[in-house]
Every structure is written in C-alpha cells, then in structure tokens.
Design an enzyme around this catalytic site. Sequence first.
Site, PDB file in Angstrom:
ATOM      1  N   PRO A   9       0.659   4.473  -9.272  1.00  0.00           N
ATOM      2  CA  PRO A   9      -0.645   4.523  -9.939  1.00  0.00           C
ATOM      3  C   PRO A   9      -1.681   5.410  -9.245  1.00  0.00           C
ATOM      4  O   PRO A   9      -1.741   5.455  -8.014  1.00  0.00           O
ATOM      5  CB  PRO A   9      -1.104   3.060  -9.923  1.00  0.00           C
ATOM      6  CG  PRO A   9      -0.333   2.418  -8.828  1.00  0.00           C
ATOM      7  CD  PRO A   9       0.995   3.112  -8.808  1.00  0.00           C
ATOM      8  N   ASN A  10      -2.439   6.075 -10.093  1.00  0.00           N
ATOM      9  CA  ASN A  10      -3.584   6.916  -9.685  1.00  0.00           C
ATOM     10  C   ASN A  10      -3.194   8.240  -9.031  1.00  0.00           C
ATOM     11  O   ASN A  10      -4.059   9.080  -8.796  1.00  0.00           O
ATOM     12  CB  ASN A  10      -4.557   6.144  -8.770  1.00  0.00           C
ATOM     13  CG  ASN A  10      -5.114   4.910  -9.458  1.00  0.00           C
ATOM     14  OD1 ASN A  10      -5.650   5.021 -10.560  1.00  0.00           O
ATOM     15  ND2 ASN A  10      -4.962   3.757  -8.855  1.00  0.00           N
ATOM     16  N   ARG A  17      -9.326  12.657  -7.363  1.00  0.00           N
ATOM     17  CA  ARG A  17      -9.382  11.379  -6.652  1.00  0.00           C
ATOM     18  C   ARG A  17      -9.608  11.559  -5.142  1.00  0.00           C
ATOM     19  O   ARG A  17      -8.788  12.168  -4.464  1.00  0.00           O
ATOM     20  CB  ARG A  17      -8.012  10.727  -6.884  1.00  0.00           C
ATOM     21  CG  ARG A  17      -7.801   9.486  -6.170  1.00  0.00           C
ATOM     22  CD  ARG A  17      -6.359   9.031  -6.296  1.00  0.00           C
ATOM     23  NE  ARG A  17      -6.283   7.725  -5.694  1.00  0.00           N
ATOM     24  CZ  ARG A  17      -5.186   7.182  -5.233  1.00  0.00           C
ATOM     25  NH1 ARG A  17      -4.052   7.821  -5.320  1.00  0.00           N
ATOM     26  NH2 ARG A  17      -5.223   6.004  -4.693  1.00  0.00           N
ATOM     27  N   TYR A  22      -7.073  12.719  -0.150  1.00  0.00           N
ATOM     28  CA  TYR A  22      -5.844  13.191  -0.790  1.00  0.00           C
ATOM     29  C   TYR A  22      -5.805  14.695  -1.049  1.00  0.00           C
ATOM     30  O   TYR A  22      -4.803  15.203  -1.550  1.00  0.00           O
ATOM     31  CB  TYR A  22      -5.617  12.427  -2.106  1.00  0.00           C
ATOM     32  CG  TYR A  22      -5.477  10.937  -1.893  1.00  0.00           C
ATOM     33  CD1 TYR A  22      -4.373  10.417  -1.219  1.00  0.00           C
ATOM     34  CD2 TYR A  22      -6.447  10.039  -2.346  1.00  0.00           C
ATOM     35  CE1 TYR A  22      -4.243   9.054  -1.000  1.00  0.00           C
ATOM     36  CE2 TYR A  22      -6.328   8.674  -2.134  1.00  0.00           C
ATOM     37  CZ  TYR A  22      -5.220   8.186  -1.458  1.00  0.00           C
ATOM     38  OH  TYR A  22      -5.092   6.835  -1.241  1.00  0.00           O
ATOM     39  N   ASN A  73       6.651   7.242  -3.865  1.00  0.00           N
ATOM     40  CA  ASN A  73       5.312   6.948  -3.362  1.00  0.00           C
ATOM     41  C   ASN A  73       4.777   5.864  -4.293  1.00  0.00           C
ATOM     42  O   ASN A  73       4.281   6.161  -5.385  1.00  0.00           O
ATOM     43  CB  ASN A  73       4.414   8.184  -3.392  1.00  0.00           C
ATOM     44  CG  ASN A  73       3.026   7.884  -2.828  1.00  0.00           C
ATOM     45  OD1 ASN A  73       2.653   6.719  -2.656  1.00  0.00           O
ATOM     46  ND2 ASN A  73       2.253   8.927  -2.567  1.00  0.00           N
ATOM     47  N   ALA A  76      -0.687   2.204  -4.602  1.00  0.00           N
ATOM     48  CA  ALA A  76      -1.252   0.889  -4.258  1.00  0.00           C
ATOM     49  C   ALA A  76      -0.210  -0.231  -4.292  1.00  0.00           C
ATOM     50  O   ALA A  76      -0.339  -1.235  -3.572  1.00  0.00           O
ATOM     51  CB  ALA A  76      -2.406   0.566  -5.191  1.00  0.00           C
ATOM     52  N   GLU A  97      10.482   6.462   1.400  1.00  0.00           N
ATOM     53  CA  GLU A  97       9.105   6.160   0.993  1.00  0.00           C
ATOM     54  C   GLU A  97       8.188   7.252   1.540  1.00  0.00           C
ATOM     55  O   GLU A  97       8.290   7.620   2.714  1.00  0.00           O
ATOM     56  CB  GLU A  97       8.728   4.800   1.593  1.00  0.00           C
ATOM     57  CG  GLU A  97       7.298   4.365   1.359  1.00  0.00           C
ATOM     58  CD  GLU A  97       6.974   3.075   2.143  1.00  0.00           C
ATOM     59  OE1 GLU A  97       7.807   2.630   2.969  1.00  0.00           O
ATOM     60  OE2 GLU A  97       5.880   2.534   1.922  1.00  0.00           O
ATOM     61  N   HIS A  99       4.047   8.727   1.679  1.00  0.00           N
ATOM     62  CA  HIS A  99       2.608   8.586   1.418  1.00  0.00           C
ATOM     63  C   HIS A  99       1.896   9.852   1.842  1.00  0.00           C
ATOM     64  O   HIS A  99       2.172  10.369   2.934  1.00  0.00           O
ATOM     65  CB  HIS A  99       2.025   7.391   2.186  1.00  0.00           C
ATOM     66  CG  HIS A  99       2.655   6.104   1.787  1.00  0.00           C
ATOM     67  ND1 HIS A  99       2.302   5.450   0.629  1.00  0.00           N
ATOM     68  CD2 HIS A  99       3.646   5.378   2.349  1.00  0.00           C
ATOM     69  CE1 HIS A  99       3.045   4.367   0.514  1.00  0.00           C
ATOM     70  NE2 HIS A  99       3.879   4.306   1.534  1.00  0.00           N
ATOM     71  N   ARG A 106      -5.611   3.679   8.109  1.00  0.00           N
ATOM     72  CA  ARG A 106      -6.684   3.428   7.134  1.00  0.00           C
ATOM     73  C   ARG A 106      -7.099   1.948   7.160  1.00  0.00           C
ATOM     74  O   ARG A 106      -7.014   1.319   8.194  1.00  0.00           O
ATOM     75  CB  ARG A 106      -6.222   3.906   5.743  1.00  0.00           C
ATOM     76  CG  ARG A 106      -5.975   5.419   5.691  1.00  0.00           C
ATOM     77  CD  ARG A 106      -5.535   5.889   4.327  1.00  0.00           C
ATOM     78  NE  ARG A 106      -6.550   5.605   3.311  1.00  0.00           N
ATOM     79  CZ  ARG A 106      -6.342   5.727   1.998  1.00  0.00           C
ATOM     80  NH1 ARG A 106      -5.159   6.121   1.551  1.00  0.00           N
ATOM     81  NH2 ARG A 106      -7.300   5.458   1.141  1.00  0.00           N
TER      82      ARG A 106
HETATM   83  C1  DQA Z   1      -0.954   6.359  -1.017  1.00  0.00           C
HETATM   84  C2  DQA Z   1      -1.637   5.347  -0.075  1.00  0.00           C
HETATM   85  C3  DQA Z   1      -1.927   4.048  -0.787  1.00  0.00           C
HETATM   86  O1  DQA Z   1      -2.552   3.121   0.103  1.00  0.00           O
HETATM   87  C4  DQA Z   1      -2.870   4.281  -1.952  1.00  0.00           C
HETATM   88  O2  DQA Z   1      -3.095   3.083  -2.657  1.00  0.00           O
HETATM   89  C5  DQA Z   1      -2.415   5.372  -2.850  1.00  0.00           C
HETATM   90  C6  DQA Z   1      -1.778   6.556  -2.285  1.00  0.00           C
HETATM   91  C7  DQA Z   1      -0.763   7.734  -0.355  1.00  0.00           C
HETATM   92  O3  DQA Z   1      -0.012   8.536  -0.896  1.00  0.00           O
HETATM   93  O4  DQA Z   1      -1.368   8.017   0.678  1.00  0.00           O
HETATM   94  O5  DQA Z   1      -2.641   5.326  -4.053  1.00  0.00           O
HETATM   95  O6  DQA Z   1       0.326   5.864  -1.363  1.00  0.00           O
END
Ligand code: DQA
Length: 146
Positions: A9-10, A17, A22, A73, A76, A97, A99, A106
């Site tokens: 998501p997002n 964003r 990011y 990835n 959240a 995985e 990120h 963080r």
């Molecule tokens: C994320 C880190 C997560 O904590 C966050 O909720 C994201 C992006 C990253 O790629 O750094 O949406 O997965």
Amino acid sequence: MKFLVINGPNLNLLGLREPDIYGNQSFEALERFIRESCEKEEVDCTLFQHNHEGAIVDEIQKAYGVYDGIIINPAAYTHTSVAILDALKAVAIPTVEVHLSDISAREPFRNHSYVSLAAIQTIKGKGFEGYREGITVLKKYLLERK
Ligand code: DQA
C-alpha cells in the site's frame, strides 16, 4: 527463472509521498527500474501492486507452482500482517523483503517486521537499488540451491 515482485500500500504514490523519506521518483520509475534489473539478470518478472492486504494474500497464494521467487515490499503491512507472513510460509517460495527506507532507523513501530520471519533476506534503506540487490540475492540463492 520467474520472479513475482509485490509492492504494498501507498507505494503507488511514490514521488508524491513523503519525498524526504522515499525520494522524488515516481512508482512508474520504480517499476521501470525493477523491469530493467530483471532483464539484466535474465529473470522473467511479473509486477504486482495493491493497497489491500487480502489482494496481496491472494496473489501470494496464486504464486504457488508458478514463480521460483518472490520480492516483496509489504509497505505498512510489514509491521502488522500475520496474514501475509502466513501466506508466504504456506507457499514456501523463497522470498526477499525490500524496503526503500531504513525501517530500523525510523519510528519504533517500524522496527518489527512479520514478513522477515519468512524471508531469506531483508534489504532496507537502499532506495530503488534495494530491489536490484534483492533480485541478485534471490537469483544466487536459487542457483546455489539447485
Ligand atoms: C516501506 C517502510 C514502511 O514502514 C512503510 O509503511 C512503507 C514503505 C519502505 O519501503 O521503506 O509504506 O516499506
């Protein structure tokens, strides 16, 4: 070798964003980067992005018997989803995985990842490059396992 690359998501709002965390590049740019990285490694890849947890679980279930590896990835859902963890464990497809940000540097609630319990490796804080590294790590793992 066939990889499924899942973005949660997002991540579709990359560029817009929180650019301080990011970066300024769009999600389309990330998808291009992933496709190019897969081509260089001669890996066949399918990209999937969804904002809904259940849709991600469905996609992981459908991956069984189709893909050799998964790059995910979970965004959240990393920090909340036992369902995604269980789906990855159920299909037992080798998973890396990724990120974009360094989740261990963080807010405290981002320090814990359920998904890492099913991953052969977690790559964090390397931006787009983390996906390239994930593809390389996964390919090497699969070749050595054979
Ligand atoms: C994320 C880190 C997560 O904590 C966050 O909720 C994201 C992006 C990253 O790629 O750094 O949406 O997965």
